[in-house]
Scaffold this active site. Structure first.
Site, PDB file in Angstrom:
ATOM      1  N   SER A   1       7.884  -7.769  26.679  1.00 42.25           N
ATOM      2  CA  SER A   1       8.793  -6.633  26.491  1.00 42.25           C
ATOM      3  C   SER A   1      10.232  -7.139  26.366  1.00 42.25           C
ATOM      4  O   SER A   1      10.535  -7.922  25.472  1.00 42.25           O
ATOM      5  CB  SER A   1       8.632  -5.637  27.636  1.00 42.25           C
ATOM      6  OG  SER A   1       9.295  -4.426  27.363  1.00 42.25           O
TER       7      SER A   1
ATOM      8  N   ASP B   1       0.445   0.184  21.168  1.00 42.48           N
ATOM      9  CA  ASP B   1       1.665   0.105  21.980  1.00 42.48           C
ATOM     10  C   ASP B   1       2.554   1.316  21.686  1.00 42.48           C
ATOM     11  O   ASP B   1       2.939   1.560  20.545  1.00 42.48           O
ATOM     12  CB  ASP B   1       2.412  -1.182  21.660  1.00 42.48           C
ATOM     13  CG  ASP B   1       3.491  -1.507  22.685  1.00 42.48           C
ATOM     14  OD1 ASP B   1       4.137  -0.566  23.172  1.00 42.48           O
ATOM     15  OD2 ASP B   1       3.682  -2.698  22.984  1.00 42.48           O
TER      16      ASP B   1
ATOM     17  N   HIS C   1       1.189  -1.412  25.772  1.00 46.21           N
ATOM     18  CA  HIS C   1       2.348  -2.160  26.243  1.00 46.21           C
ATOM     19  C   HIS C   1       2.103  -2.617  27.682  1.00 46.21           C
ATOM     20  O   HIS C   1       1.568  -1.875  28.508  1.00 46.21           O
ATOM     21  CB  HIS C   1       3.582  -1.255  26.185  1.00 46.21           C
ATOM     22  CG  HIS C   1       4.873  -1.974  26.350  1.00 46.21           C
ATOM     23  ND1 HIS C   1       5.526  -2.618  25.318  1.00 46.21           N
ATOM     24  CD2 HIS C   1       5.666  -2.154  27.441  1.00 46.21           C
ATOM     25  CE1 HIS C   1       6.640  -3.148  25.755  1.00 46.21           C
ATOM     26  NE2 HIS C   1       6.744  -2.892  27.043  1.00 46.21           N
TER      27      HIS C   1
END
Length: 607
Positions: free
Chosen positions: A435, A530, A563
């Site tokens: 991330s 995601d 994610h």
């Protein structure tokens, strides 16, 4: 006075005889012996209230109007001598309490025993008054099986708080209560299971439910086998409890079966990740002259990811053969918290300097910690001979971009100085992160030895030999700033400048801006579902890298991955980390071969 007392005693005796006659008729009709005619021990065994002074009770017939209706039993209180008036109450419990099964039964049994020894009449009357004022108002009236307690007409009474039913009737009540409760439970579980699957397949992107939908989706996707087993076990328990006795149970079973199909589909997508990783070329050969399967440095087969960690994710903090040294201070910035890192390394002695890698946690540049992210990756790489640094860095709004990147370059400088103390090779370092950590890892790899990002330590070599960003952010001028919430985050907390006022700052903060022919090998990992970082942004980043850099660029778009899918161990995480280890080991083997061919830092970078 004597006449009045005599007349009162006569009326009391007459009322008592009438009550006795009525109760005897009731007991004869029920087929059970009257309590007064049987021994106290047998009376207790048959389910009566008192041991020495049994209480006579009438068992009402059960009518089953709904799932949460309880059996209500009207007791016949025993006249207490010396009391002119009292309260008559019904022994009852709320439907929710009756539904709690064994616990309620045990509580009733204890209460029954305690009431047999109550001799203090004022206390008993106080408890009876509490029962009338607190318990009965909770019952939804009108109730089809019970009426509110009425004041007795034949003198003082001791309130009975015990549920007095025939053992067979009590078993029937509990059985039907369990059956109805199981039906509703199965229906609720089926709906929840179906909603979890639907959210995992199509997570919501609206900002009002974004984070909740993402978290539920990530857990469902990564632990689909465990959820499937749990759903099957709960379904079996509900069916065994009689859930199929009602329409709600059958509806719940059908919905649960549909959700099972969804869970199986999620598992199938997770199993496909191995083929996707192999097709992406994670086990690359960086040297064209290298024969397939040839190893530049002989080494034992890599240690697989432990199955126990997949089955029991909480075991991820311990890995056999790995030593962790935590809380090492690598920089003390003025006016801020000290920056620390943890070092993961193999427990045995190092026959040769080991390769190093820096793990960077995510958290939108404003939160996160080395203690909660990257743990499975650190342990797995350390178990395969790597020295892993899991570092913290300054977080916004305390710091302003690019201080995050400068802090991590100081961690690279610390590695160059102290690598030998932990058996690592100071001349070889890779980087990884997820991330915001993937963004920072890419920036580290693409901005080596940039003076503006190394104030005070410009002469330190901050070269990175390979980068493995997970679900990273690669362009602050792309989809990131098109989303209102993300744009406000960057403008108010991270960069602290409006995009319209300082576009150059956002360009320099984007890894895609720094792509050049000297970019190191990249292994870019993203999930195809995601919902927090756009997948298309990673595609554009890889496409540009491949167009400019001659070095290997691997892209793995994992099916069914959300994610932050690598926060906890799962089958997908295990296969992905094994592929990462193969990729990094291939880079390290080529690094060793390049160093053997010629000295100097530039020779190491010749692929």
């Amino acid at each position: 006075m004597a006449d009045q007392a005599s007349r009162g005693m006569t009326r009391t005796a007459s009322a008592r005889r009438a009550a006795e006659s009525s109760r005897s008729a009731i007991w004869r009709a029920s087929g059970r012996p009257a309590p007064a005619s049987i021994p106290a021990a047998r009376a207790s065994a048959l389910g009566y209230c008192g041991v020495s002074t049994p209480v006579r009770a009438q068992v009402s017939r059960l009518i089953w109007p709904s799932a949460l209706r309880a059996r209500w039993v009207r007791t016949w209180p025993r006249v207490q001598p010396g009391r002119r008036d009292g309260l008559a109450t019904s022994a009852s419990l709320s439907p929710a309490a009756v539904a709690s099964s064994r616990l309620v039964e045990a509580a009733i049994s204890a209460l029954t025993v305690s009431m047999t020894v109550v001799e203090d009449l004022p206390t008993s009357a106080l408890l009876a008054r509490w029962c009338r004022g607190v318990v009965w108002p909770l019952v939804p009236w009108p109730h089809p099986l019970a009426k509110p307690p009425e004041r007795g007409s034949d003198g003082g009474h001791l309130a009975s708080f015990a549920l007095l039913v025939h053992p067979e009737g009590q078993s029937d009540c509990l059985r039907k209560g369990w059956s109805a409760m199981a039906s509703i439970t199965l229906l609720v579980l089926g709906v929840l299971s179906l909603l979890a699957v639907a959210n995992a397949l199509h997570a919501r992107r609206q900002w009002t439910v974004l984070m909740a939908s993402w978290a539920a989706s990530m857990l469902a996707l990564e632990f689909a086998p465990l959820f499937l087993v749990l759903a099957a076990a709960l379904t079996a328990w509900c069916v065994a409890a009689g859930a199929l006795a009602g329409a709600a149970g059958w509806a719940g079973l059908v919905i649960m079966a549909v959700s099972w199909i969804g869970w199986i589909e999620l598992i199938r997508r997770s199993l496909r990740c191995r083929g996707v990783l192999e097709a992406a070329g994670a086990d690359v050969r960086l040297d064209p002259e290298q024969a397939p399967g040839e190893q530049l440095d002989p080494r034992p087969a890599p240690a697989p990811f432990p199955l126990s960690h997949v089955l029991l994710p909480f075991l991820m903090f311990r890995r056999r053969g790995v030593t962790r040294t935590g809380g090492i201070v690598y920089h003390e910035p003025p006016g801020r918290w000290r920056l620390k890192l943890d070092v993961y390394r193999p427990a045995g002695p190092a026959p040769a300097p080991r390769p190093g890698i820096l793990q960077i946690h995510g958290g939108a540049w404003v939160m996160g910690s080395r203690r909660e992210q990257g743990i499975p990756l650190c342990n797995h790489l350390a178990a395969n001979g790597w020295v892993v640094l899991n570092a913290d860095y300054g977080l916004s709004p305390k710091v302003t971009w690019p201080e995050h990147l400068i802090d991590l370059k100081r961690a690279v400088a610390w590695y160059r100085e102290h690598a030998a103390e932990y058996g690592a090779d100071p001349g070889f370092l890779c980087v990884t992160g997820g991330s915001a950590g993937g963004h920072l890892a890419s920036m580290l790899a693409l901005t080596p030895n940039r003076p503006e990002y190394q104030p005070g330590f410009e002469d330190v070599d901050t070269t990175i030999h390979a980068a493995v960003p997970f679900y990273g952010v690669y362009d602050w001028l792309g989809d990131m700033t098109r989303m209102p919430a993300s744009r406000r985050l960057l403008e108010r907390l991270v960069v602290k400048r409006r995009l319209a006022d300082d576009r150059e700052a956002y360009e320099k903060g984007s890894p895609v801006h720094w792509i050049g022919p000297d970019a190191p090998p990249f292994f870019v990992i993203n999930g195809d579902v995601d919902t927090l970082t756009p997948v298309e942004e990673a595609d554009r980043f890889v496409e540009r890298l491949r167009a400019v850099s001659p070095r290997p660029v691997v892209l793995a778009r994992l099916p069914g991955a959300q994610h932050a899918f690598d926060l906890l161990p799962s089958y997908r995480v295990a296969r992905t980390l094994e592929a990462v280890e193969r990729f990094l080991s291939a880079v390290h083997r080529h690094h060793l071969a390049g160093r053997d061919r010629g000295p100097g830092r530039d020779a190491v970078r010749q692929y």
